[in-house]
Design an enzyme around this catalytic site. Structure first.
Site, short mmCIF file in Angstrom:
data_model
loop_
_atom_site.label_atom_id
_atom_site.label_comp_id
_atom_site.label_asym_id
_atom_site.label_seq_id
_atom_site.Cartn_x
_atom_site.Cartn_y
_atom_site.Cartn_z
N TRP A 108 49.53 9.74 91.01
CA TRP A 108 49.44 8.37 90.51
C TRP A 108 50.48 8.06 89.43
O TRP A 108 50.45 7.00 88.83
CB TRP A 108 48.03 8.12 89.98
CG TRP A 108 47.01 8.38 91.04
CD1 TRP A 108 46.63 7.56 92.05
CD2 TRP A 108 46.25 9.58 91.21
NE1 TRP A 108 45.69 8.16 92.83
CE2 TRP A 108 45.43 9.41 92.35
CE3 TRP A 108 46.18 10.79 90.51
CZ2 TRP A 108 44.55 10.39 92.79
CZ3 TRP A 108 45.32 11.77 90.95
CH2 TRP A 108 44.52 11.56 92.08
N THR A 111 51.53 11.21 83.46
CA THR A 111 52.26 12.32 82.86
C THR A 111 51.63 12.66 81.53
O THR A 111 50.53 12.23 81.21
CB THR A 111 53.73 11.95 82.65
OG1 THR A 111 53.81 10.98 81.61
CG2 THR A 111 54.36 11.40 83.91
N ASP A 255 62.43 -7.43 59.59
CA ASP A 255 63.75 -7.29 60.22
C ASP A 255 64.24 -8.64 60.73
O ASP A 255 64.84 -8.74 61.80
CB ASP A 255 63.65 -6.28 61.37
CG ASP A 255 65.03 -5.80 61.84
OD1 ASP A 255 66.01 -6.01 61.10
OD2 ASP A 255 65.11 -5.25 62.95
#
Length: 332
Positions: A108, A111, A255
């Site tokens: 699928w 990981t 930022d």
């Protein structure tokens, strides 16, 4: 009192991306021998079983005997998949020390991603299957931070993390940015669409604004009409006001600069890139565990107290906003 039989461990659930399905335990794991053990089964399946049990000593003995540490079952899972799903860090460490593949993919696509979940029901609603993202002829955008991809026939901007060796700072940055983006929805803030968290590399997917950023627009366009400059100022102000008024915690961008302000198809501006943003708890101020450097963000638009590692609040964004307005007005 009636005795309770301990629940049998199940190997079949050991993938974060696998669909739910009912399986009976395989005969090999039923313990048909007298002592109910698993001594007669194939070494590879035995390794998977012991990983599911968290039996470090038996796994070490099995590996010393020569069992393949990267043995895969019918769904391409390895013992490392199983140990990670069960939360057995000591087992995972032992497997890695014995040559386990660090990023195996099962059927699928699951990981060893750092935001990996133990059960398919825990996969977040925003999860995107990376196979749905087409990077054919992809180009870099927004200072190289994002890449353009096609998702369901629509162009999107994809920020890719976890290339190569990961570290704790990268994982924290990904989690923080993802947490912030889920909370944000405003016409003058770039829209979060989804993320890839269950496989590597991890990604954050946002809307793609093809007209580029304010910095490039000002360089290319040159002189602005005062009315256009005023409209730009109002767009940025609305987006930043939304972030600063966010409840229960204000969002400090930190930022804010022209290259992180993007233009949509109508020429309206949207605040983007929350990679170094912070949540500000009500009535508190922020101080960094690790000060920002010029490698993290552009120096010119950042308030001095941020770089000096002093306490600060939303006023640091006001400082950046004032510099941007000055730059925009210089083009009128």
């Amino acid at each position: 009192m009636e005795s309770m039989t301990p629940a049998k461990p199940t190997l079949w659930k050991q993938s974060s991306m696998a669909p739910e399905r009912d399986h009976k335990a395989p005969d090999d794991l039923e313990g048909d021998n007298e002592d109910g053990g698993v001594s007669d089964i194939d070494p590879g399946f035995k390794l998977m079983y012991l990983a599911n049990e968290g039996d470090v000593d038996s796994i070490k003995e099995l590996l010393d005997f020569g069992t393949d540490v990267n043995f895969r079952d019918i769904d391409y899972r390895t013992a490392l998949h199983v140990s990670a799903c069960q939360g057995y860090g000591d087992v995972a460490k032992l497997l890695l020390e014995n040559g386990a593949d660090v990023d195996p993919k099962d059927r699928w696509g699951s990981t060893m991603a750092p935001m990996h979940v133990r059960n398919v029901r825990e996969v977040p609603e925003y999860e995107i299957d990376p196979r749905e993202l087409d990077f054919t002829n992809s180009i870099e955008i927004t200072k190289g931070t994002y890449r353009i991809a096609s998702w369901g026939g629509t162009q999107v901007a994809v920020k890719i993390f976890w290339e190569g060796t990961a570290d704790e700072d990268k994982v924290r940055a990904f989690r923080d940015e993802l947490s912030l983006l889920q909370k944000i929805r405003h016409p003058n803030v770039v829209q979060f669409l989804g993320a890839v968290t269950q496989s590597s590399p991890m990604m954050i997917v946002t809307e793609y604004l093809p007209k580029g950023d304010l910095h490039e627009y000002l360089k290319r366009k040159g002189a602005l009409k005062p009315a256009t400059a005023l409209r730009f100022a109002m767009d940025i102000a609305r987006g930043m006001n939304y972030l600063h008024e966010h409840k229960p915690e204000a969002i400090i961008h930190r930022d804010l600069e022209p290259s992180n302000i993007l233009r949509d198809d109508s020429g309206n501006l949207k605040v983007a890139d929350f990679g170094v943003s912070k949540l500000l708890k009500v009535a508190n101020r922020v101080r960094e565990d690790r000060p920002l450097t010029c490698q993290d963000t552009a120096c010119r638009y950042v308030a001095p107290e941020v770089f000096r590692n002093e306490e600060y609040d939303t006023k640091v964004d006001v400082f950046s906003f004032a510099l941007i307005l000055q730059e925009v007005w210089n083009y009128t």
